[in-house]
Design a protein around this motif. Sequence first.
Motif, PDB file in Angstrom:
ATOM      1  N   GLN A  79     107.843 -56.429  87.511  1.00 41.23           N
ATOM      2  CA  GLN A  79     105.997 -55.788  87.448  1.00 41.23           C
ATOM      3  C   GLN A  79     106.249 -56.370  85.612  1.00 41.23           C
ATOM      4  O   GLN A  79     105.326 -56.455  85.715  1.00 41.23           O
ATOM      5  CB  GLN A  79     105.840 -54.173  86.986  1.00 41.23           C
ATOM      6  CG  GLN A  79     104.326 -53.718  86.770  1.00 41.23           C
ATOM      7  CD  GLN A  79     104.162 -54.504  87.383  1.00 41.23           C
ATOM      8  OE1 GLN A  79     103.763 -54.337  88.662  1.00 41.23           O
ATOM      9  NE2 GLN A  79     102.701 -55.486  87.376  1.00 41.23           N
ATOM     10  N   ALA A  80     107.391 -56.039  84.336  1.00 42.56           N
ATOM     11  CA  ALA A  80     107.058 -56.261  83.249  1.00 42.56           C
ATOM     12  C   ALA A  80     106.922 -57.969  83.494  1.00 42.56           C
ATOM     13  O   ALA A  80     106.168 -58.591  82.242  1.00 42.56           O
ATOM     14  CB  ALA A  80     107.931 -56.028  82.137  1.00 42.56           C
ATOM     15  N   GLU A  81     107.786 -58.863  84.032  1.00 44.66           N
ATOM     16  CA  GLU A  81     108.042 -60.341  83.853  1.00 44.66           C
ATOM     17  C   GLU A  81     106.609 -60.403  83.959  1.00 44.66           C
ATOM     18  O   GLU A  81     106.119 -61.749  84.144  1.00 44.66           O
ATOM     19  CB  GLU A  81     109.154 -60.703  84.696  1.00 44.66           C
ATOM     20  CG  GLU A  81     108.722 -62.056  84.305  1.00 44.66           C
ATOM     21  CD  GLU A  81     109.516 -62.426  83.361  1.00 44.66           C
ATOM     22  OE1 GLU A  81     109.309 -63.942  82.854  1.00 44.66           O
ATOM     23  OE2 GLU A  81     109.635 -61.974  82.415  1.00 44.66           O
ATOM     24  N   LEU A  82     106.016 -59.959  85.652  1.00 43.35           N
ATOM     25  CA  LEU A  82     104.771 -60.322  86.138  1.00 43.35           C
ATOM     26  C   LEU A  82     103.792 -60.687  85.652  1.00 43.35           C
ATOM     27  O   LEU A  82     103.006 -61.155  84.870  1.00 43.35           O
ATOM     28  CB  LEU A  82     104.454 -59.535  87.127  1.00 43.35           C
ATOM     29  CG  LEU A  82     102.959 -59.869  88.181  1.00 43.35           C
ATOM     30  CD1 LEU A  82     102.997 -61.296  88.443  1.00 43.35           C
ATOM     31  CD2 LEU A  82     102.536 -58.770  88.608  1.00 43.35           C
ATOM     32  N   GLU A  83     103.734 -59.583  84.262  1.00 43.11           N
ATOM     33  CA  GLU A  83     102.480 -59.183  83.538  1.00 43.11           C
ATOM     34  C   GLU A  83     102.976 -60.233  82.585  1.00 43.11           C
ATOM     35  O   GLU A  83     101.676 -61.013  81.781  1.00 43.11           O
ATOM     36  CB  GLU A  83     102.382 -58.177  82.535  1.00 43.11           C
ATOM     37  CG  GLU A  83     102.096 -56.685  83.555  1.00 43.11           C
ATOM     38  CD  GLU A  83     102.411 -55.084  83.532  1.00 43.11           C
ATOM     39  OE1 GLU A  83     103.031 -54.426  82.146  1.00 43.11           O
ATOM     40  OE2 GLU A  83     102.457 -54.427  84.062  1.00 43.11           O
ATOM     41  N   ARG A  84     103.705 -60.782  81.998  1.00 45.18           N
ATOM     42  CA  ARG A  84     104.118 -61.701  81.012  1.00 45.18           C
ATOM     43  C   ARG A  84     103.860 -63.397  81.442  1.00 45.18           C
ATOM     44  O   ARG A  84     103.481 -63.758  80.816  1.00 45.18           O
ATOM     45  CB  ARG A  84     105.530 -61.760  80.264  1.00 45.18           C
ATOM     46  CG  ARG A  84     106.048 -62.563  79.291  1.00 45.18           C
ATOM     47  CD  ARG A  84     107.388 -62.585  78.924  1.00 45.18           C
ATOM     48  NE  ARG A  84     108.702 -63.247  80.163  1.00 45.18           N
ATOM     49  CZ  ARG A  84     108.994 -64.871  80.362  1.00 45.18           C
ATOM     50  NH1 ARG A  84     107.684 -65.348  79.007  1.00 45.18           N
ATOM     51  NH2 ARG A  84     109.267 -65.666  80.746  1.00 45.18           N
ATOM     52  N   LEU A  85     103.940 -63.248  82.758  1.00 50.81           N
ATOM     53  CA  LEU A  85     103.876 -64.269  83.126  1.00 50.81           C
ATOM     54  C   LEU A  85     102.246 -64.767  83.445  1.00 50.81           C
ATOM     55  O   LEU A  85     101.346 -66.085  82.857  1.00 50.81           O
ATOM     56  CB  LEU A  85     104.253 -64.792  84.438  1.00 50.81           C
ATOM     57  CG  LEU A  85     106.049 -64.804  84.634  1.00 50.81           C
ATOM     58  CD1 LEU A  85     106.180 -64.646  86.199  1.00 50.81           C
ATOM     59  CD2 LEU A  85     106.544 -66.088  83.742  1.00 50.81           C
ATOM     60  N   LEU A  86     101.346 -63.704  83.845  1.00 50.38           N
ATOM     61  CA  LEU A  86     100.104 -63.635  83.232  1.00 50.38           C
ATOM     62  C   LEU A  86      99.283 -63.614  82.370  1.00 50.38           C
ATOM     63  O   LEU A  86      98.762 -64.412  82.046  1.00 50.38           O
ATOM     64  CB  LEU A  86      99.849 -62.183  84.827  1.00 50.38           C
ATOM     65  CG  LEU A  86      99.885 -62.089  85.955  1.00 50.38           C
ATOM     66  CD1 LEU A  86      99.741 -60.592  86.281  1.00 50.38           C
ATOM     67  CD2 LEU A  86      99.201 -63.087  86.681  1.00 50.38           C
ATOM     68  N   ALA A  87     100.366 -63.187  81.401  1.00 49.69           N
ATOM     69  CA  ALA A  87      99.617 -63.107  80.397  1.00 49.69           C
ATOM     70  C   ALA A  87      99.954 -65.599  79.786  1.00 49.69           C
ATOM     71  O   ALA A  87      98.536 -65.177  78.634  1.00 49.69           O
ATOM     72  CB  ALA A  87     100.609 -62.361  79.150  1.00 49.69           C
ATOM     73  N   ALA A  88     100.793 -65.803  80.096  1.00 42.41           N
ATOM     74  CA  ALA A  88     101.368 -66.435  79.326  1.00 42.41           C
ATOM     75  C   ALA A  88     100.362 -68.081  80.631  1.00 42.41           C
ATOM     76  O   ALA A  88     100.199 -69.191  79.769  1.00 42.41           O
ATOM     77  CB  ALA A  88     102.786 -67.139  80.067  1.00 42.41           C
ATOM     78  N   GLY A  89      99.204 -67.622  81.812  1.00 53.92           N
ATOM     79  CA  GLY A  89      98.888 -68.497  81.549  1.00 53.92           C
ATOM     80  C   GLY A  89      99.033 -68.680  83.162  1.00 53.92           C
ATOM     81  O   GLY A  89      98.150 -68.690  84.003  1.00 53.92           O
TER      82      GLY A  89
END
Length: 124
Positions: A79-89
């Motif tokens: 979940q934390a990685e998903l949020e990071r990837l979405l924030a990255a574009g």
Amino acid sequence: MACRISELVLGCRDPERLAKFWCEVLDFVVLDRDDEDIEIGPRSGFGGPQPTMVLSRTDGQNGTLRLHIDVSATDQDQQAELERLLAAGAHRVDIGQTGLEPWHVLADPEGNEFCLLKARIAPI
């Protein structure tokens, strides 16, 4: 924070034939199989220094992606990685998922699809 490529997924008409070929070429072994897919990889298995390959039966229709990347988080939960990837574009992609899959289908800023797997793997 980072991801690693954990699997390469190749759509094909004959997974058995390609599994035999790629096992010979890469000195891989069959790690798992079901009715549609065969996963091959190094003898050390999933999560090691080399990604595994999933040979996935497809009908070969035009417009079907033949190759996509699966990534796994190395230092935080999915979940934390998903949020990071979405924030990255990255952005979510709907390919008909039920919502019960243990992965998320995403696309990079140019629309290239990839999946974020649930499994966390060690950084290299």
